[in-house]
Design an enzyme around this catalytic site. Structure first.
Site, PDB file in Angstrom:
ATOM      1  CG  ASP A 418      -1.899   1.080   1.296  1.00  0.00           C
ATOM      2  OD1 ASP A 418      -2.263   1.580   0.223  1.00  0.00           O
ATOM      3  OD2 ASP A 418      -2.299   1.466   2.406  1.00  0.00           O
ATOM      4  CD  GLU A 421      -0.219   5.522  -3.891  1.00  0.00           C
ATOM      5  OE1 GLU A 421       0.270   5.792  -2.774  1.00  0.00           O
ATOM      6  OE2 GLU A 421      -0.965   4.555  -4.104  1.00  0.00           O
ATOM      7  CG  ASP A 496      -7.905   4.920   0.857  1.00  0.00           C
ATOM      8  OD1 ASP A 496      -7.853   3.667   0.898  1.00  0.00           O
ATOM      9  OD2 ASP A 496      -7.053   5.650   1.387  1.00  0.00           O
TER      10      ASP A 496
END
Ligand code: GLC
Length: 810
Positions: A418, A421, A496
């Site tokens: 997670d 990015e 999300d």
């Protein structure tokens, strides 16, 4: 909580920040062609201004165009996205005349006009232009931005681009590729987590693909400002693209995934239902959730441990108070048929004072990303000050992968990567990171050219680490961010999302687009991560999620609990119905995932992928198909109790009643809350089994085949089976059963060396055929073995001894 607020705030920033790639106006066109040389794979064009263009024929339908503009130095011919670099020699022809050079393959004619230099891709058979430069390729020597502009068809549709919070057809849209942490994104938020610079064009039933292999921030515009061209610009790097000829969309996806790699065959359990929250602790709560699932007769295969299992959010540690005995917990859950997945974030707690071996080792070995001034970059993520690994270094990837031993030794079955990015609370836009350099095979490539590949390389480190740690197990890795090729290592969830109907309505276009972009294993948090949601949303979410490969219920730290029973018995009952349906359909879903692994063609499909000749399907993104056989028309609006369903031409059956439904038109159908309008395409045979509490509870027995004959009375299907867990399938240890029905005769024929346990087949013939006798392998079957159900279908029960079976309905 504080940090959650922090990321939410950052999403707003991302939404407004000026992070668009350069526009076309500052770019200088490439010079005219001065000379042309043949190479082993195609052509090399030398331009009057010193630029050069290399066209390589990799396959009859796959041509790479790599341009070096005047003054631009070539980077290494290496891409993190590409899986296949060796291609068999493909014959090609070259024809030259005063105006143009034509490079020909069996499928394509690439016509290169000399002055100005314009490239046009034509179908070799029909001569029809598939795609053509609207303007010469161009670059801005000052900024390094590169660009291409392609003609835009008046009736052209655009698909792909990986993960975009947008509708299926990207026509008239503008999108940026810059991996961004965007909690609470809504339709139109752009960019979000992933960057896949691939799009597919479709006009009048003919498709092609364009993959711009450049990880710099880039922008795609499909007639956003002008209706004449589809524009692409990247902030730096090379103009290096692959053209893929169709005409079938499926063929384009298949080629693209041959180039960038396909999804490995997932373990069967990963298709099971999964429960998560931010975060379950201590261990007793995790046990409690598993017990509740069993007590409520709700199937479950996996529970996820979010960031609170770690000691102060330090990766590869356990909080000893909350989880004193992780291995014991994993064992006890395993006895209940539940596996554990743990989250692993890239930010390594910056702890120079010592006491944290992961930080110490990485620092000593110089694995952390450094800036141009030589200092290690320190950002801020869950652990507070954090450093990030340079996964472009092979040694660092190996080191990171090996650290997963702390998790696999404890019996953890899969890894959820997670914040890759990578997210940084100090600056979600990446501006602050510009001074970072990645090793990138010794090239010291600037951050802006590498950010988009960060998750890909982290996922690779994780996947390869799991492979080394458990050589006989299929790794299971989940990712949020990614770049082209990410499907080789990780499955994708859409981050999300909101617990709202607006967010739910993005499921179909997002999953469908990800599938067309090479990523078949996708899913969204059920019923939405941020916000409370309600029972109605839960019910409608499960109606889509039951068919999305990644099937996980998850929720934010400050959200109300979202396990199905939290919404009351009525809504829980609807969730149960669809979770059980998922398990019943596992034989079909697993078979379809194996197809995706083998061919790249995804399980979750927009209608247009199966019916591209039918113009009506081009923009449909509130219905989807599962493989070739099922068509679902979910409801994604509150209080809606009926909807329109478009069924392409042909015959269809109502999945629930078996009743025939006419294709080639739109129906208005009831959709009460507990109902998903679901149809079977005539001509399909669907394998299924009984519902079970988890994928490993019992063998698929009976194994059922539902036959839905088409107008000519024929149907086909297949079933893929193996041990569901190891790599033995690579050595032929699988059983693939071809099932076909025609002229009243059903035949089943298996190949492969996997032995399925003794079991029964249940064969269900739908339609209105009158049957007075059933003959199995030449022997008349006693009428006790077959019966007509109330719904009119004929059911035959017969032992499966692994041998070919022929069943005749007379
Ligand atoms: C990110 C993830 C979310 C997770 C949270 C805490 O917001 O997208 O799924 O629960 O971080 O780890």
């Amino acid at each position: 909580m504080r940090l959650l607020v922090c990321t939410l705030a950052s999403s707003l920033l991302v939404g407004h920040a000026a992070i668009l790639a350069a526009d076309h106006t500052s770019l200088q066109p490439i010079g005219a062609v001065a000379s042309v040389a043949r190479t082993a794979q195609g052509l090399r064009l030398q331009c009057a201004d010193g630029a050069s263009v290399t066209l390589s024929v990799l396959a009859p339908d796959l041509v790479r165009v790599r341009t070096l503009f005047a003054g631009q130095t070539a980077a290494l011919d290496h891409s993190w996205a590409i899986a296949r670099t060796e291609w068999p020699k493909t014959p090609f022809t070259v024809q030259e005349n005063a105006d143009a050079v034509t490079l020909g393959t069996g499928e394509l004619h690439v016509v290169i006009r000399r002055a100005p230099l314009l490239i046009e891709f034509r179908d070799a058979a029909t001569g029809r232009v598939l795609n053509a430069d609207a303007r010469p390729m161009a670059r801005d020597a000052k900024t390094g931005a590169v660009g291409a502009a392609k003609k835009l068809g008046f009736d052209e549709h655009f698909y792909g681009l990986g993960e975009k919070a947008a509708r299926l057809d990207k026509r008239r849209g503008k999108f940026t590729m810059w991996n961004s942490d965007t909690p609470g994104y809504v339709e139109g938020t752009d960019p979000i987590y992933q960057s896949i610079p691939l799009y597919l064009g479709l006009e009048h039933g003919v498709a092609y693909g364009l993959f711009y292999d450049n990880a710099w921030r880039s922008t795609f515009e499909f007639g956003h400002l002008t209706q004449e061209s589809a524009n692409y610009t990247a902030d730096g790097g090379e103009l290096d693209y692959y053209f893929i000829a169709g005409p079938a969309l499926k063929k384009v996806v298949s080629r693209y995934t041959e180039l960038t790699g396909r999804m490995p065959l997932p373990p069967l359990w990963s298709l099971g239902h999964q429960q998560s929250r931010y975060s379950y602790y201590p261990d007793k709560l995790v046990e409690h959730i598993a017990d509740k699932y069993r007590a409520h007769d709700l199937p479950l295969d996996v529970i996820h441990l979010d960031i609170h299992y770690m000691d102060g959010y330090r990766v590869f540690t356990w909080d000893k108070t909350r989880f004193p005995d992780p291995a014991g917990l994993a064992r006890s859950l395993s006895a209940k048929g539940v596996r554990l997945i743990t989250i692993v974030d890239p930010g390594v707690k910056f702890q120079p004072e010592g006491g944290y071996p992961v930080y110490d080792e990485g620092a000593e070995k110089d694995y952390y990303l450094r800036q141009t001034d030589g200092t290690v970059y320190v950002g801020e993520v869950w652990p507070g000050k954090s450093v990030f690994v340079d996964y472009t270094k092979e040694e660092a990837r190996r080191w990171w992968g090996d650290w997963h031993r702390t998790l696999t030794d404890a019996g953890i079955a899969g890894i959820w990567t997670d914040m890759n990015e990578p997210a940084d609370f100090l600056d979600p836009t990446g501006k602050r990171h510009e001074h970072i350099r990645f090793d990138d095979l010794g090239q010291r490539t600037p951050y802006n050219g590498m950010r988009n590949t960060f998750a890909l390389n982290m996922a690779r480190a994780t996947y390869e680490g799991l492979q080394r740690l458990q050589p006989d197990r299929r790794p299971f890795v989940i990712t949020r961010a990614g770049y082209a090729g990410i499907q080789r290592y990780a499955v994708k969830w859409t981050g999300d999302n909101n617990a709202t109907f607006a967010s739910l309505s993005l499921n179909v276009p997002m999953f469908a687009s990800l599938g067309l972009s090479g990523q078949p294993f996708i899913g969204a948090d059920i019923p939405g991560f941020i916000g409370r949601g309600d029972g109605e949303l839960l019910a409608r979410s499960y109606q889509i999620a039951a068919f999305s490969p990644f099937f996980r219920n998850h929720t934010a730290i400050d959200s109300y609990d979202k396990e199905p029973w939290r919404f009351g018995a009525y809504y829980e009952g609807i969730a149960r119905k669809f979770i059980k349906l998922r398990y019943q359909l596992l034989p079909f879903l697993y078979t379809t995932m194996e197809e995706a692994h083998r061919t790249g063609v995804p399980l979750f499909r927009p209608l247009v992928l199966n019916f591209q000749e039918d113009e009506n399907t081009a923009t449909i993104d509130d219905q989807f198909m599962v493989g070739d056989a099922l068509l679902a028309a979910p409801v994604t609006r509150a209080a809606q109790r009926e909807r329109e369903v478009y069924l392409p031409a042909g015959n269809w059956f109502d999945f629930w009643t078996g009743a025939p439904v006419e294709g080639g038109r739109t129906h208005v159908v009831p959709a009460p809350l507990d109902h998903l309008p679901l149809y079977v395409r005539a001509g399909s045979i669907i394998p299924s089994t009984v519902a079970m509490s988890h994928t490993g509870e019992k063998p698929w027995d009976p194994l059922r085949f539902d036959i839905y004959p088409d107008a000519s009375g024929a149907a086909t299907g297949s079933l893929y089976e193996d041990d569901g867990l190891t790599s033995a399938h690579e050595r032929g240890v699988f059983r693939r059963t071809a099932v076909s029905f025609s002229g009243g005769r059903l035949t089943l024929h298996s190949e492969g060396s996997h032995r399925t346990p003794a079991r029964h087949f249940e064969i269900v013939l739908h339609g209105d055929r009158t049957v007075s006798a059933v003959i199995a392998n030449g022997q008349s079957l006693a009428s006790a073995h077959w019966s007509r159900t109330a719904k009119g279908a004929l059911t035959v029960r017969i032992a499966d001894d692994g041998q070919p079976l022929s069943l005749e309905f007379r």
